[in-house]
Design an enzyme around this catalytic site. Structure first.
Site, PDB file in Angstrom:
ATOM      1  N   HIS A   1       0.834  -1.273   0.111  1.00  0.00           N
ATOM      2  CA  HIS A   1      -0.096   0.051  -0.076  1.00  0.00           C
ATOM      3  C   HIS A   1       1.009   1.170   0.095  1.00  0.00           C
ATOM      4  O   HIS A   1       1.412   1.817   1.075  1.00  0.00           O
ATOM      5  CB  HIS A   1      -0.930  -0.001   1.311  1.00  0.00           C
ATOM      6  CG  HIS A   1      -1.887   0.982   1.260  1.00  0.00           C
ATOM      7  ND1 HIS A   1      -3.187   0.672   1.222  1.00  0.00           N
ATOM      8  CD2 HIS A   1      -1.978   2.474   1.272  1.00  0.00           C
ATOM      9  CE1 HIS A   1      -3.990   1.642   1.177  1.00  0.00           C
ATOM     10  NE2 HIS A   1      -3.267   2.927   1.214  1.00  0.00           N
TER      11      HIS A   1
ATOM     12  N   GLU B   1      -7.012  16.728  -0.245  1.00  0.00           N
ATOM     13  CA  GLU B   1      -8.349  16.968   0.824  1.00  0.00           C
ATOM     14  C   GLU B   1      -8.268  18.284   0.924  1.00  0.00           C
ATOM     15  O   GLU B   1      -9.537  18.735   1.224  1.00  0.00           O
ATOM     16  CB  GLU B   1      -8.197  16.103   1.845  1.00  0.00           C
ATOM     17  CG  GLU B   1      -8.465  14.647   1.473  1.00  0.00           C
ATOM     18  CD  GLU B   1      -7.320  13.798   1.607  1.00  0.00           C
ATOM     19  OE1 GLU B   1      -7.225  12.543   1.662  1.00  0.00           O
ATOM     20  OE2 GLU B   1      -6.229  14.618   1.338  1.00  0.00           O
TER      21      GLU B   1
ATOM     22  N   ASP C   1       1.455   2.869   3.861  1.00  0.00           N
ATOM     23  CA  ASP C   1       0.645   4.109   3.351  1.00  0.00           C
ATOM     24  C   ASP C   1       1.435   5.000   2.940  1.00  0.00           C
ATOM     25  O   ASP C   1       0.899   6.349   3.041  1.00  0.00           O
ATOM     26  CB  ASP C   1      -0.476   4.315   4.242  1.00  0.00           C
ATOM     27  CG  ASP C   1      -1.746   5.076   3.838  1.00  0.00           C
ATOM     28  OD1 ASP C   1      -1.799   5.288   2.685  1.00  0.00           O
ATOM     29  OD2 ASP C   1      -2.242   5.938   4.570  1.00  0.00           O
TER      30      ASP C   1
END
Length: 391
Positions: free
Chosen positions: A71, A80, A293
């Site tokens: 990942h 965002e 991540d």
């Protein structure tokens, strides 16, 4: 033998190390590499006189299977908080310096300014730099963006595509997919992967919403989809979700993926704490994986869901949490290696070529020092990273 240096392209490479964990400890102390694969493991391996060979003397280091990070936001995540909050791409050096030989690239929230085509280009760029790289097609969104206009075609015709992800569930940033949409997507991936001869996993981003893993529990209860087809990640973002993940793993003999958060905050758990708790709950170590991540966004939102800040994830926490599990004897080295190597290869359907040091397997090897710090990383027999003081 005719020793060669890294500027050459030798027919053979011979690693001489102190110990080998393959992941089980071996009596062997040498790894012979030919054409990107492991040709033999043993002691005092002989190479015919005059054959070109690179000799790597590392008798103070331990050879283990190179790590696999399933990942990674290789093109950067974020966005965002607007275009100024897009995270940077990761480099091959940042990957290999952590002992990682294989990554799976993923898109997240931003499937607009970043696309599967952009992701594929980055994956191929990393491959050109020596990293073994794959990708998931899709992003948070449902229906997912694809390369060919169809998930099954992506799996069938694009070698680098090994699954779909990260589809967001239980998150205010997700597309709020209905249960039937989730079932249809996973079914399409399953058939496309079968036609392509791939595992074809569906990699699910799980947010902190109240539904938690309910969509995946329903999927496995109400359909014929096997548990190996779906992998929930970020299951340690808060304690209740981790407890639910333990129940999910035990009920379905399923795998769950823990994220090595640099700063898990008040609600979350570190990778170390999460793995420790899952093991305490009786989840088999073979059903636990860890990922970074890295280069993804770590956005902060207030109680109303308004963006208030951003940090960028790194892969250093993955290695640090893994090292701590060994140092504090939560797991012996041979079992801990599975969390970031063999178990991950199994989940991804790469266990026939990666995750072990054995004859015929890809020569993906990481050399660790006594403190479990990666000193050298080899991918398909090519040294892609060596610390300044490494031989």
């Amino acid at each position: 033998m005719m020793p060669l240096d890294d500027r050459d392209a030798p027919l053979l490479t011979l690693l001489r190390v102190g110990r080998i964990f393959a992941p089980a400890p071996l009596e062997a102390t040498e790894v012979l590499i030919a054409d990107g694969r492991i040709a033999a493991l043993g002691r005092d391996l002989a190479v015919p006189e005059g054959w070109p060979v690179r000799l790597v003397e590392a008798r103070d280091l331990t050879a283990v299977p190179a790590f696999i990070d399933q990942h990674v936001h290789v093109t950067g995540g974020g966005g965002e908080g607007g275009c100024g909050t897009r995270c940077p791409e990761i480099t091959a050096h940042e990957i290999a310096s952590m002992g990682i030989g294989t990554v799976v690239g993923v898109l997240g929230t931003d499937g607009i300014s970043r696309s599967p085509a952009n992701l594929l280009a980055k994956v191929r760029g990393l491959r050109a730099e020596g990293i073994c790289a794959y990708m998931y097609t899709g992003s948070y969104r449902v229906p997912p963006p694809t390369l060919t206009g169809d998930v099954q075609r992506d799996l069938a015709w694009i070698p680098e595509v090994i699954g779909l992800g990260e589809i967001a569930i239980s998150d205010h940033r997700s597309s709020q997919p209905r249960q039937d949409e989730i079932e249809r997507l996973v079914s399409e991936v399953r058939v496309g992967a079968m036609l392509a001869g791939k595992r074809g996993i569906c990699h699910f981003h799980v947010g902190d919403g109240k539904r938690g893993l309910e969509p995946l529990r329903r999927l496995l209860t109400e359909t014929e989809i096997p548990a190996e087809q779906v992998i929930p990640t970020h299951v340690n973002r808060h304690r209740d979700l981790l407890e639910e993940a333990a129940d999910y793993a035990l009920a379905f003999s399923a795998s769950v993926d823990v994220t090595a958060f640099e700063d898990p905050g008040e609600e979350g758990l570190s990778g170390f704490d999460a793995v420790s708790r899952l093991l305490a709950r009786g989840v088999p170590v073979e059903h636990i994986t860890m990922s970074s991540d890295c280069n993804g966004s770590l956005p902060e939102f207030d109680a109303q869901g308004h963006y208030i800040g951003m940090r960028v994830a790194r892969n250093t926490a993955l290695i640090a949490d893994w090292q701590r599990l060994v140092r504090e004897e939560v797991l012996p080295l041979e079992q801990a290696l599975g969390l970031i190597s063999g178990n991950v290869a199994q989940v991804l359907g790469l266990d026939g070529q990666k995750g072990r040091l054995a004859a015929g397997f890809d020569a993906d090897v990481t050399l660790l020092d006594g403190d479990l710090q990666p000193q050298q990383t080899f991918v398909s027999g090519k040294r892609v990273h060596a610390r300044d003081d490494s031989p």
